[in-house]
Design a protein around this motif. Structure first.
Motif, PDB file in Angstrom:
ATOM      1  N   TYR A  29       0.824  -1.206   0.000  1.00  0.00           N
ATOM      2  CA  TYR A  29       0.000   0.000   0.000  1.00  0.00           C
ATOM      3  C   TYR A  29       0.861   1.261   0.000  1.00  0.00           C
ATOM      4  CZ  TYR A  29      -3.101   3.690   1.601  1.00  0.00           C
ATOM      5  OH  TYR A  29      -3.779   4.872   1.722  1.00  0.00           O
ATOM      6  N   SER A  30       1.855   1.318   0.865  1.00  0.00           N
ATOM      7  CA  SER A  30       2.681   2.532   0.938  1.00  0.00           C
ATOM      8  C   SER A  30       3.525   2.700  -0.326  1.00  0.00           C
ATOM      9  CB  SER A  30       3.566   2.522   2.185  1.00  0.00           C
ATOM     10  OG  SER A  30       4.461   1.432   2.151  1.00  0.00           O
ATOM     11  N   ASP A  31       4.011   1.593  -0.894  1.00  0.00           N
ATOM     12  CA  ASP A  31       4.749   1.688  -2.157  1.00  0.00           C
ATOM     13  C   ASP A  31       3.856   2.218  -3.271  1.00  0.00           C
ATOM     14  OD1 ASP A  31       7.060   0.763  -1.015  1.00  0.00           O
ATOM     15  OD2 ASP A  31       6.861  -1.284  -1.794  1.00  0.00           O
ATOM     16  N   PHE A  32       2.633   1.689  -3.337  1.00  0.00           N
ATOM     17  CA  PHE A  32       1.697   2.124  -4.362  1.00  0.00           C
ATOM     18  C   PHE A  32       1.332   3.593  -4.166  1.00  0.00           C
ATOM     19  CE2 PHE A  32      -2.683   2.583  -6.023  1.00  0.00           C
ATOM     20  CZ  PHE A  32      -2.414   2.331  -7.349  1.00  0.00           C
ATOM     21  N   LYS A  33       1.106   4.005  -2.928  1.00  0.00           N
ATOM     22  CA  LYS A  33       0.763   5.392  -2.632  1.00  0.00           C
ATOM     23  C   LYS A  33       1.906   6.321  -3.049  1.00  0.00           C
ATOM     24  CE  LYS A  33      -0.582   8.427   1.159  1.00  0.00           C
ATOM     25  NZ  LYS A  33      -0.777   8.524   2.603  1.00  0.00           N
ATOM     26  N   LYS A  34       3.134   5.924  -2.769  1.00  0.00           N
ATOM     27  CA  LYS A  34       4.298   6.729  -3.143  1.00  0.00           C
ATOM     28  C   LYS A  34       4.398   6.831  -4.672  1.00  0.00           C
ATOM     29  CE  LYS A  34       8.286   6.231  -0.977  1.00  0.00           C
ATOM     30  NZ  LYS A  34       9.607   5.658  -0.615  1.00  0.00           N
ATOM     31  N   PHE A  35       4.143   5.725  -5.353  1.00  0.00           N
ATOM     32  CA  PHE A  35       4.192   5.690  -6.812  1.00  0.00           C
ATOM     33  C   PHE A  35       3.136   6.610  -7.413  1.00  0.00           C
ATOM     34  CE2 PHE A  35       2.269   3.750 -10.630  1.00  0.00           C
ATOM     35  CZ  PHE A  35       3.328   3.898 -11.514  1.00  0.00           C
ATOM     36  N   ILE A  36       1.909   6.511  -6.905  1.00  0.00           N
ATOM     37  CA  ILE A  36       0.795   7.290  -7.434  1.00  0.00           C
ATOM     38  C   ILE A  36       0.986   8.780  -7.198  1.00  0.00           C
ATOM     39  CG2 ILE A  36      -1.604   7.856  -6.778  1.00  0.00           C
ATOM     40  CD1 ILE A  36      -1.354   5.765  -8.952  1.00  0.00           C
TER      41      ILE A  36
END
Length: 146
Positions: free
Chosen positions: A4-11
């Motif tokens: 989740y945090s990786d995806f949030k950072k990516f987005i």
């Protein structure tokens, strides 16, 4: 890190947000361009070509003659709809021209920046040049004495 945090950072990267914004604006712009092509320019071309609808132009590969494209398709004949290609090329050229004119007008609205003068490379100061001349004269005079 979690998924989740990786995806949030990516987005939340600036590039992704800018790309998403460009896609949304591009879709809206496409609607405008399609409307101009369909509702304004294509009817003018229709008048100029005598009302020819290129999308109805075809060649039946079975050697038969059909009244129209619908009849050929009903008979399950293999057809080359060359008119669709012609229409696609015309649409492409119209869209390309419209985008060209739009971007050209946009470029004219942008404030032109004065080119910044390029600073000349800094050379030796006057004192440094005089010191070099002095040293060179000393060297030449010293060689003449010896």
């Amino acid at each position: 890190m979690s998924l989740y945090s990786d995806f949030k950072k990516f987005i939340m990267k600036g590039d992704i947000v800018a790309l998403a914004t460009a896609v949304v604006i591009g879709a809206a712009f496409k609607t405008i361009v399609d409307s101009v092509v369909k509702d304004v320019i294509t009817p003018i071309i229709g008048v100029l070509t005598g009302g020819t609808d290129f999308t109805r132009k075809f060649v039946a590969l079975d050697g038969q003659t059909y009244a129209n494209l619908y009849a050929a398709r009903e008979a399950k004949a293999a057809v080359i709809t060359y008119g669709n290609l012609i229409q696609a090329i015309i649409n492409f050229l119209i869209v390309a021209l419209f985008i060209f004119l739009f971007l050209r007008a946009y470029e004219k609205t942008k404030k032109k920046e004065d080119p910044k003068p390029v600073a000349a490379p800094k050379g030796p100061t006057q004192e440094e040049l005089l010191a070099q001349i002095r040293d060179e004269l000393k060297k030449q005079n010293g060689d003449a004495i010896n």
